[in-house]
Design a protein around this motif. Structure first.
Motif, PDB file in Angstrom:
ATOM      1  N   VAL A 123       0.850  -1.188   0.000  1.00  0.00           N
ATOM      2  CA  VAL A 123       0.000   0.000   0.000  1.00  0.00           C
ATOM      3  C   VAL A 123       0.890   1.245   0.000  1.00  0.00           C
ATOM      4  N   VAL A 124       0.565   2.187  -0.874  1.00  0.00           N
ATOM      5  CA  VAL A 124       1.350   3.420  -0.993  1.00  0.00           C
ATOM      6  C   VAL A 124       0.687   4.530  -0.185  1.00  0.00           C
ATOM      7  N   ASP A 125       1.493   5.280   0.546  1.00  0.00           N
ATOM      8  CA  ASP A 125       1.014   6.425   1.310  1.00  0.00           C
ATOM      9  C   ASP A 125       0.682   7.567   0.348  1.00  0.00           C
ATOM     10  N   GLN A 126      -0.599   7.868   0.191  1.00  0.00           N
ATOM     11  CA  GLN A 126      -1.023   8.890  -0.765  1.00  0.00           C
ATOM     12  C   GLN A 126      -0.665  10.299  -0.314  1.00  0.00           C
ATOM     13  N   THR A 127      -0.220  10.449   0.937  1.00  0.00           N
ATOM     14  CA  THR A 127       0.159  11.781   1.417  1.00  0.00           C
ATOM     15  C   THR A 127       1.612  12.124   1.091  1.00  0.00           C
ATOM     16  N   ALA A 128       2.365  11.167   0.560  1.00  0.00           N
ATOM     17  CA  ALA A 128       3.768  11.435   0.199  1.00  0.00           C
ATOM     18  C   ALA A 128       3.827  12.570  -0.820  1.00  0.00           C
ATOM     19  N   ALA A 129       4.598  13.595  -0.531  1.00  0.00           N
ATOM     20  CA  ALA A 129       4.613  14.799  -1.361  1.00  0.00           C
ATOM     21  C   ALA A 129       5.002  14.510  -2.808  1.00  0.00           C
ATOM     22  N   GLY A 130       5.859  13.537  -3.029  1.00  0.00           N
ATOM     23  CA  GLY A 130       6.328  13.261  -4.380  1.00  0.00           C
ATOM     24  C   GLY A 130       5.489  12.262  -5.152  1.00  0.00           C
ATOM     25  N   TRP A 131       4.448  11.688  -4.515  1.00  0.00           N
ATOM     26  CA  TRP A 131       3.692  10.626  -5.162  1.00  0.00           C
ATOM     27  C   TRP A 131       2.928  11.086  -6.395  1.00  0.00           C
ATOM     28  N   PRO A 132       2.217  12.213  -6.380  1.00  0.00           N
ATOM     29  CA  PRO A 132       1.515  12.633  -7.606  1.00  0.00           C
ATOM     30  C   PRO A 132       2.452  12.789  -8.800  1.00  0.00           C
ATOM     31  N   GLY A 133       3.607  13.410  -8.581  1.00  0.00           N
ATOM     32  CA  GLY A 133       4.573  13.565  -9.666  1.00  0.00           C
ATOM     33  C   GLY A 133       5.117  12.239 -10.139  1.00  0.00           C
ATOM     34  N   PHE A 134       5.326  11.301  -9.218  1.00  0.00           N
ATOM     35  CA  PHE A 134       5.822   9.977  -9.585  1.00  0.00           C
ATOM     36  C   PHE A 134       4.807   9.260 -10.468  1.00  0.00           C
ATOM     37  N   VAL A 135       3.531   9.300 -10.086  1.00  0.00           N
ATOM     38  CA  VAL A 135       2.495   8.649 -10.879  1.00  0.00           C
ATOM     39  C   VAL A 135       2.486   9.198 -12.300  1.00  0.00           C
ATOM     40  N   VAL A 136       2.567  10.515 -12.417  1.00  0.00           N
ATOM     41  CA  VAL A 136       2.524  11.143 -13.738  1.00  0.00           C
ATOM     42  C   VAL A 136       3.765  10.817 -14.551  1.00  0.00           C
ATOM     43  N   ASP A 137       4.942  10.928 -13.933  1.00  0.00           N
ATOM     44  CA  ASP A 137       6.202  10.776 -14.669  1.00  0.00           C
ATOM     45  C   ASP A 137       6.583   9.325 -14.934  1.00  0.00           C
ATOM     46  N   GLU A 138       6.401   8.471 -13.935  1.00  0.00           N
ATOM     47  CA  GLU A 138       6.926   7.105 -14.018  1.00  0.00           C
ATOM     48  C   GLU A 138       5.895   6.058 -14.416  1.00  0.00           C
ATOM     49  N   ILE A 139       4.608   6.372 -14.241  1.00  0.00           N
ATOM     50  CA  ILE A 139       3.578   5.381 -14.565  1.00  0.00           C
ATOM     51  C   ILE A 139       2.769   5.804 -15.782  1.00  0.00           C
ATOM     52  N   ILE A 140       2.128   6.968 -15.705  1.00  0.00           N
ATOM     53  CA  ILE A 140       1.283   7.423 -16.802  1.00  0.00           C
ATOM     54  C   ILE A 140       2.114   7.838 -18.016  1.00  0.00           C
ATOM     55  N   GLY A 141       3.203   8.551 -17.796  1.00  0.00           N
ATOM     56  CA  GLY A 141       4.033   9.057 -18.900  1.00  0.00           C
ATOM     57  C   GLY A 141       4.454   7.977 -19.887  1.00  0.00           C
ATOM     58  N   PRO A 142       5.074   6.885 -19.420  1.00  0.00           N
ATOM     59  CA  PRO A 142       5.465   5.822 -20.348  1.00  0.00           C
ATOM     60  C   PRO A 142       4.278   5.193 -21.078  1.00  0.00           C
ATOM     61  N   LEU A 143       3.141   5.065 -20.406  1.00  0.00           N
ATOM     62  CA  LEU A 143       1.961   4.505 -21.060  1.00  0.00           C
ATOM     63  C   LEU A 143       1.420   5.459 -22.125  1.00  0.00           C
ATOM     64  N   TRP A 144       1.479   6.743 -21.852  1.00  0.00           N
ATOM     65  CA  TRP A 144       1.048   7.742 -22.844  1.00  0.00           C
ATOM     66  C   TRP A 144       1.939   7.661 -24.081  1.00  0.00           C
ATOM     67  N   GLU A 145       3.242   7.504 -23.869  1.00  0.00           N
ATOM     68  CA  GLU A 145       4.177   7.385 -24.985  1.00  0.00           C
ATOM     69  C   GLU A 145       3.895   6.143 -25.820  1.00  0.00           C
ATOM     70  N   ARG A 146       3.390   5.108 -25.191  1.00  0.00           N
ATOM     71  CA  ARG A 146       3.065   3.866 -25.912  1.00  0.00           C
ATOM     72  C   ARG A 146       1.749   3.967 -26.683  1.00  0.00           C
ATOM     73  N   GLY A 147       0.997   5.032 -26.443  1.00  0.00           N
ATOM     74  CA  GLY A 147      -0.233   5.223 -27.203  1.00  0.00           C
ATOM     75  C   GLY A 147      -1.517   5.135 -26.427  1.00  0.00           C
ATOM     76  N   TYR A 148      -1.440   4.822 -25.136  1.00  0.00           N
ATOM     77  CA  TYR A 148      -2.657   4.772 -24.325  1.00  0.00           C
ATOM     78  C   TYR A 148      -3.161   6.185 -24.057  1.00  0.00           C
ATOM     79  N   ARG A 149      -4.474   6.371 -24.211  1.00  0.00           N
ATOM     80  CA  ARG A 149      -5.101   7.661 -23.929  1.00  0.00           C
ATOM     81  C   ARG A 149      -6.187   7.529 -22.866  1.00  0.00           C
ATOM     82  N   GLY A 150      -6.439   6.307 -22.427  1.00  0.00           N
ATOM     83  CA  GLY A 150      -7.397   6.055 -21.359  1.00  0.00           C
ATOM     84  C   GLY A 150      -6.735   5.254 -20.253  1.00  0.00           C
ATOM     85  N   PHE A 151      -7.156   5.484 -19.014  1.00  0.00           N
ATOM     86  CA  PHE A 151      -6.525   4.824 -17.872  1.00  0.00           C
ATOM     87  C   PHE A 151      -7.591   4.426 -16.855  1.00  0.00           C
TER      88      PHE A 151
END
Length: 311
Positions: A123-151
């Protein structure tokens, strides 16, 4: 003999099972009043939905659906399937992470808040200050580059495993809201389906395309590895949530239900019950490894006119 004849002319066994279920005297008059607002909205953007987490994605088996959620680690290339095909969504776990994810090792250990033993995940602590940026940069970003537009954003209520007071839960919810705001700020055209997330909907409903929940009639018990019927009180609670989402936010609501993959009749029975309530159905196996039954299959049979049901 009739079933064999229908199969011989190209009608699938799933459709045959649905026909049988539709004409059986399985009155669903005991259900609560139908939620009619959802279907009017679901026809614009989401439509019929499938969830398939298998490693071997056969696109042609899923082309009857309008929206398909896939496990992105399957290696499927959405850009290679863009003609006459569904909207491809990538599965994204926000509240938990497993060691199998490529980005697991990049997450600071102080962001880990606990364990979900049933699914062997952290379980990830959603209050971690860097978590929103991590989700965008490390999880969503690579998927967007692969062509996904829905999540499809899953595990949005996992914080309940570690947050035990109202104040702690409120802080975790604020963290989830920050994640969604960061995602839409970076990718404003991203289409989002939430799995539950009822508590944060008042703050993010204008940023999502639909809301899903699991197990309205049939459920999968991961801890005991078995299928069960859903208790009436659990169903009533979910229907109250669905009614609020439909009437207040005018969003489509999807119910993902589970039953044995070899029981086509049961899958169709559950899908018909969900559809009769005005919700978008999808019924599959507990691991979502097989192509299940959704409204796309139900369109192939003559369903009775929707009526108002009473207990």
């Amino acid at each position: 003999m009739t079933a064999n004849f229908l199969a011989s002319i190209g009608i699938s066994w799933i459709v045959i099972a649905c026909v049988v279920v539709a004409i059986l005297p399985l009155s669903i008059a005991w259900l609560r009043p139908a939620i009619t607002a959802c279907k009017q909205v679901s026809s614009t953007g989401i439509g019929s939905v499938a969830f398939f987490y298998g490693a071997n994605v056969q696109a042609e088996q899923l082309e009857s659906f309008d929206t398909v959620v896939l496990e992105p680690d399957s290696g499927f290339d959405p850009c290679a399937h863009t003609a006459h095909c569904p909207n491809w969504y990538a599965y994204v776990s926000v509240g938990e992470v497993t060691k199998q994810r490529a980005y697991y090792a990049k997450i600071p250990k102080e962001w880990f808040a606990g364990r979900n033993e049933a699914w062997v995940s952290t379980v990830v602590d959603q209050t971690a200050a860097g978590w929103p940026g991590f989700v965008v940069d490390e999880i969503i970003g690579p998927l967007w580059e692969r062509g996904y537009r829905g999540f499809f954003l899953d595990t949005l209520d996992s914080y309940g495993l570690v947050a035990k007071t109202d104040m702690e839960r409120a802080r975790q919810q604020a963290g989830l809201i920050a994640v969604l705001h960061a995602l839409k700020a970076r990718y404003p055209q991203a289409q989002l389906i939430l799995n539950r997330g009822f508590e944060i909907l008042p703050h993010v409903h204008d940023q999502v395309a639909a809301v899903a929940f699991e197990s309205l009639f049939g459920r999968w018990d991961q801890a005991n590895q078995r299928y069960d019927d859903v208790p009436d009180n659990d169903r009533e609670w979910l229907l109250d949530q669905a009614r609020t989402i439909c009437e207040r936010y005018r969003l489509p609501v999807i119910s993902i239900d589970y039953c044995p993959p070899d029981d086509d009749a049961r899958r169709c029975e559950i899908a018909l019950k969900i559809a009769a309530l005005g919700l978008e159905p999808y019924v599959t196996d507990g691991a979502l490894q097989t192509v299940g039954v959704g409204s796309a299959a139900l369109e192939d049979i003559a369903r009775p006119t929707k009526v108002t049901f009473k207990l």
